[in-house]
Motif scaffolding. Structure first.
Motif, PDB file in Angstrom:
ATOM      1  N   ILE A   1     -29.899 -27.289   6.219  1.00 49.19           N
ATOM      2  CA  ILE A   1     -30.476 -27.411   7.557  1.00 49.19           C
ATOM      3  C   ILE A   1     -31.478 -28.539   7.492  1.00 49.19           C
TER       4      ILE A   1
ATOM      5  N   ILE B   1     -30.394 -24.243   1.717  1.00 45.82           N
ATOM      6  CA  ILE B   1     -30.581 -22.811   1.524  1.00 45.82           C
ATOM      7  C   ILE B   1     -29.479 -22.313   0.609  1.00 45.82           C
TER       8      ILE B   1
ATOM      9  N   ALA C   1     -27.579 -19.507  -0.364  1.00 47.31           N
ATOM     10  CA  ALA C   1     -27.250 -18.137   0.043  1.00 47.31           C
ATOM     11  C   ALA C   1     -26.590 -17.392  -1.113  1.00 47.31           C
TER      12      ALA C   1
ATOM     13  N   GLY D   1     -31.245 -10.744   3.392  1.00 43.82           N
ATOM     14  CA  GLY D   1     -31.240 -12.168   3.045  1.00 43.82           C
ATOM     15  C   GLY D   1     -30.734 -12.424   1.639  1.00 43.82           C
TER      16      GLY D   1
ATOM     17  N   GLY E   1     -27.747 -12.267   0.599  1.00 46.64           N
ATOM     18  CA  GLY E   1     -26.434 -12.926   0.593  1.00 46.64           C
ATOM     19  C   GLY E   1     -25.253 -11.993   0.778  1.00 46.64           C
ATOM     20  N   LYS E   2     -25.498 -10.761   1.179  1.00 44.98           N
ATOM     21  CA  LYS E   2     -24.418  -9.774   1.314  1.00 44.98           C
ATOM     22  C   LYS E   2     -23.378 -10.201   2.369  1.00 44.98           C
ATOM     23  N   SER E   3     -23.888 -10.530   3.547  1.00 43.05           N
ATOM     24  CA  SER E   3     -22.957 -10.913   4.619  1.00 43.05           C
ATOM     25  C   SER E   3     -22.220 -12.198   4.267  1.00 43.05           C
ATOM     26  N   THR E   4     -22.946 -13.110   3.643  1.00 46.45           N
ATOM     27  CA  THR E   4     -22.316 -14.374   3.243  1.00 46.45           C
ATOM     28  C   THR E   4     -21.148 -14.101   2.292  1.00 46.45           C
TER      29      THR E   4
ATOM     30  N   ARG F   1     -21.338 -17.641  15.208  1.00 48.14           N
ATOM     31  CA  ARG F   1     -22.785 -17.725  15.211  1.00 48.14           C
ATOM     32  C   ARG F   1     -23.335 -18.381  16.454  1.00 48.14           C
TER      33      ARG F   1
HETATM   34  N1  LIG Z   1     -25.208 -20.256   8.953  1.00 46.25           N
HETATM   35  C1  LIG Z   1     -26.312 -20.228   8.181  1.00 46.25           C
HETATM   36  N2  LIG Z   1     -27.107 -21.293   8.186  1.00 46.25           N
HETATM   37  C2  LIG Z   1     -28.206 -21.312   7.408  1.00 46.25           C
HETATM   38  N3  LIG Z   1     -28.571 -20.326   6.621  1.00 46.25           N
HETATM   39  C3  LIG Z   1     -27.823 -19.220   6.574  1.00 46.25           C
HETATM   40  C4  LIG Z   1     -26.647 -19.117   7.370  1.00 46.25           C
HETATM   41  N4  LIG Z   1     -26.080 -17.919   7.132  1.00 46.25           N
HETATM   42  C5  LIG Z   1     -26.892 -17.305   6.237  1.00 46.25           C
HETATM   43  N5  LIG Z   1     -27.931 -18.076   5.926  1.00 46.25           N
HETATM   44  C6  LIG Z   1     -28.999 -17.747   4.948  1.00 46.25           C
HETATM   45  O1  LIG Z   1     -28.398 -17.259   3.793  1.00 46.25           O
HETATM   46  C7  LIG Z   1     -29.122 -16.188   3.264  1.00 46.25           C
HETATM   47  C8  LIG Z   1     -28.219 -14.966   3.108  1.00 46.25           C
HETATM   48  O2  LIG Z   1     -27.869 -14.484   4.370  1.00 46.25           O
HETATM   49  P1  LIG Z   1     -26.972 -13.195   4.592  1.00 46.25           P
HETATM   50  O3  LIG Z   1     -26.669 -13.105   6.046  1.00 46.25           O
HETATM   51  O4  LIG Z   1     -25.843 -13.248   3.656  1.00 46.25           O
HETATM   52  O5  LIG Z   1     -28.005 -12.059   4.166  1.00 46.25           O
HETATM   53  P2  LIG Z   1     -27.739 -10.490   4.107  1.00 46.25           P
HETATM   54  O6  LIG Z   1     -27.836 -10.117   2.713  1.00 46.25           O
HETATM   55  O7  LIG Z   1     -26.473 -10.182   4.835  1.00 46.25           O
HETATM   56  O8  LIG Z   1     -29.004  -9.967   4.919  1.00 46.25           O
HETATM   57  P3  LIG Z   1     -29.075  -8.703   5.884  1.00 46.25           P
HETATM   58  O9  LIG Z   1     -29.199  -7.513   5.033  1.00 46.25           O
HETATM   59  O10 LIG Z   1     -30.321  -8.969   6.652  1.00 46.25           O
HETATM   60  O11 LIG Z   1     -27.870  -8.705   6.735  1.00 46.25           O
HETATM   61  C9  LIG Z   1     -30.277 -15.956   4.196  1.00 46.25           C
HETATM   62  O12 LIG Z   1     -31.415 -16.544   3.653  1.00 46.25           O
HETATM   63  C10 LIG Z   1     -29.882 -16.656   5.470  1.00 46.25           C
HETATM   64  O13 LIG Z   1     -30.996 -17.192   6.120  1.00 46.25           O
END
Ligand SMILES: Nc1ncnc2c1ncn2[C@@H]1O[C@H](COP(=O)(O)OP(=O)(O)OP(=O)(O)O)[C@@H](O)[C@H]1O
Ligand SMILES: [Mg+2]
Lengths: 225, 412
Positions: free
Chosen positions: A14, A19, A21, A42, A44-47, B410
């Motif tokens: 960004i 970042i 992830a 945050g 990285g689970k969803s990623t 998104r």
């Molecule tokens: N499209 C994106 N652009 C920039 N940063 C991102 C994007 N998607 C995720 N991130 C960053 O990547 C990191 C992991 O995000 P992720 O959504 O995987 O977290 P998570 O483990 O699913 O969190 P939660 O439990 O809150 O859902 C975070 O720091 C988030 O800000």
């Protein structure tokens, strides 16, 4: 080996900021495994789920699904896998706002060419399974958060996918409905499907055979329950 | 690209219709641009076709297979040209006789002399009647026949008989229902016996072809003088041989005039098609300009569609993301948005065609402008719809189809 992740890295840029992830995930998942992913917000689970679900591609590293390199597949092939192999329950549901619950659940069937009558019957059955028999014609904005979540679950199940990816599928549910959904997953697991779910609740994770804990984009712990 | 399944097709159409219904006002406004364009184009085409139709039907009086040997060509473009033709020798009875005898490819050869005179019957009189001096071959050349009575015979021509065939309007105005056959009329100051009445011929360029009287050309020459140039009508025996007949006639005329090879013709062979050619030449530019105007308004309508489709794609980015995440392939998304633009333009074209039909009928009813509505306007409509819908829809639709699902999901 059903799912084989090797050194998967996902970075988002960004502006000038990068970042991280995911910082190198190695993970193998067998067919019919039942796995829970845990970790702080945050981490990285969803990623990771998006990558496993063929929605997103890693910045580096490789992902093999059924021994095939996902990185080499074109968009339409990926769409086909998402449609046929994978049932995805999104963290924020991702339902079509203007369509009824029934139509939302029918959607995956539309895209694999199921004829209308059969499609409808299957979608109704899936909605009954998640306890939404009397909410089929409602639109998402006419449903409660938990009901929406269950529509999302029904949509993920309707196509009988072999892999179910559920990103906090019980997050908005009371214990009783949450348990019902978990029973649903368990019976799918018993039928031979592979289930991966993200959760913050230890008691939900207890249902699985294996818990992977993420922290800062890395696997912190990976252990059988 | 693999074929669409029926489910995919109908789903695309359903989504498109739902989207258009959800934005009713926007759909109507977008449609407006298209149907105004369609109205402009179809009304222009109808008027053009009407005029063309009118002109060619006017000229059909001249007969497609008949040519006219004259001193002057029908089309003279300048005063200098006129003076040049003016200096030509007259076409005379001699040429008529030679052509009648030697033009073997001709079915009929008729002289054609004319003057304007007043015709009187008892106390009634009619001014400005076209008096034509000719022979019976005129019937064949001009493709007409008497309604009652008969035409004068070649024997009567040779014997300088003072007989005449009157036009339909002359009968109507002078005889008021009486039978004119065997009555005596005065053409100019000389008495003639009416032997027949010509069938109704209508107008050509606003001039009545029925305020006429036909007399033997021999008589014509005797009373009005033989020192005027004659037209000679020649009808081809076989339509396919018309060009060969022109060559033959040219040969005979050149010989009669004693023209050595290399000298230009000093006579003209006129045909209906020449006038049509000139008409087409003169109007072509005008048509191009008019159709250009129409096309520009269609283009503007099309750009309107493209604009609204871009808005639609942006608005529905999340929806696209969801559909793709769930397994919609590129072509499905493409189809969905193409359907939307095709439906908009189809709506516009349909309304446009209906309104233009109304306008065309109105023009026809209240104005002298001839309007010709042909069925191919319908096909044109379908063509327009597909072209505009596809052309202006393809860019936004392919933009939608190429969206990355994760990015689209998104999108806020
Ligand atoms: N499209 C994106 N652009 C920039 N940063 C991102 C994007 N998607 C995720 N991130 C960053 O990547 C990191 C992991 O995000 P992720 O959504 O995987 O977290 P998570 O483990 O699913 O969190 P939660 O439990 O809150 O859902 C975070 O720091 C988030 O800000
Ligand atoms: Mg998350």
């Amino acid at each position: 080996m059903l799912i084989d992740l090797q050194n998967v890295v996902k970075e988002y840029t960004i502006g000038s900021e990068v970042i991280h992830a995911l910082r190198g995930i190695n993970m193998k998942i067998e067919k019919n495994e039942y796995m829970a992913i845990m970790g702080p917000s945050g981490s990285g689970k969803s990623t990771l789920m998006n990558i496993v679900g063929c929605l997103d591609t890693p910045t580096s590293g490789s992902y093999r699904l059924n021994a095939k390199d996902v990185g080499r597949m074109d968009d339409d092939r990926l769409a086909e896998i998402r449609n046929k192999e994978i049932g995805f329950v999104f963290q924020n549901f991702n339902l079509l706002p203007r369509a009824s619950a029934l139509h939302n659940v029918e959607l995956p069937l539309i895209y694999n060419g199921t004829p209308p009558a059969e499609r409808r019957a299957k979608a109704e059955k899936a909605l009954v399974r998640v306890g939404l028999k009397d909410r089929m014609t409602h639109r998402p904005n006419e449903l409660s958060g938990g009901q929406r979540q269950r529509v999302a679950v029904a949509r993920a199940l309707v196509n009988n996918p072999s892999i179910i990816l559920a990103d906090e599928p019980t997050g908005n549910l009371d214990t009783r409905t949450g348990d019902e959904i978990m029973e649903l997953f368990e019976s799918l697991h018993d039928q031979g499907n592979t289930i991966i779910l993200v959760t913050h609740e230890e008691y939900i994770a207890e249902h699985s055979d294996r818990i992977v804990r993420l922290r800062d984009g890395r696997v912190e712990r990976d252990e059988a329950t | 690209m693999a074929a669409f399944s029926r489910t995919e097709l109908s789903e695309g159409l359903r989504i498109a219709l739902a989207a258009l219904k959800a934005n009713r006002m926007r759909t109507i406004l977008t449609t407006l641009g298209i149907f105004i364009g369609v109205i402009v184009v179809t009304v222009i085409i109808s008027v053009i076709q009407g005029l063309n139709h009118y002109v060619s039907s006017e000229f059909s009086n001249l007969g497609a297979n008949t040519m006219y040997v004259s001193k002057f060509p029908w089309i003279i473009r300048s005063w200098e040209e006129f003076l040049k033709y003016q200096g030509r020798k007259d076409i005379t009875e001699k040429h008529f006789r030679m052509l009648a005898r030697n033009a073997s490819l001709a079915e009929a050869v008729a002289p054609d002399l004319s003057a304007n005179r007043t015709i009187k019957y008892r106390t009634e009189s009619l001014n400005n009647v076209t008096v034509t001096g000719t022979t019976e071959a005129y019937l064949s050349c001009s493709n007409v026949s008497p309604e009652t009575g008969r035409f004068f015979t070649d024997a009567e021509v040779d014997l300088n008989r003072a007989v005449c065939v009157i036009g339909w309007e002359v009968k109507d105005k002078l005889f008021k229902g009486d039978d004119p056959i065997d009555r005596r009329v005065k053409i100019g100051s000389l008495p003639f016996t009416v032997v027949g009445v010509m069938e109704k011929r209508g107008n050509m360029f606003g001039q009545s072809m029925d305020a006429t009287a036909y007399i033997p050309y021999t008589v014509f020459q005797k009373i009005y003088g033989s020192r005027r140039s004659m037209d000679i009508q020649i009808k081809a025996a076989d339509a396919g041989q018309a060009d060969a007949l022109i060559d033959q006639v040219t040969g005979i005329m050149r010989q009669a005039r004693g023209l050595t090879p290399g000298k230009p013709d000093d006579f003209s062979i006129n045909q209906q098609s020449q006038i049509m050619d000139v008409y087409n030449q003169m109007t072509r530019t005008l048509w191009i300009v008019l159709i250009g105007i129409g096309s520009i308004s269609l283009l503007v309508g099309g750009i309107g569609i493209m604009n609204i489709m871009m808005v639609s794609v942006t608005e529905r980015t999340r929806e696209i993301g969801i559909r793709k995440a769930i397994g919609a392939k590129k072509r499905i998304i493409l189809w969905q948005f193409l359907m939307e633009s095709i439906v908009i333009s189809g709506l516009g074209v349909t309304i446009g065609i209906l309104i233009s039909l109304g306008i065309a009928l109105l023009i026809r009813a209240v104005s002298p402008i001839p309007v010709y509505i042909s069925t191919y306007v319908l096909f044109l409509g379908v063509g327009f719809t597909l072209t505009i819908g596809l052309f202006f829809g393809i860019y936004p639709a392919s933009k939608a189809a190429r969206l990355d699902p994760i990015v689209a999901l998104r999108y806020e």
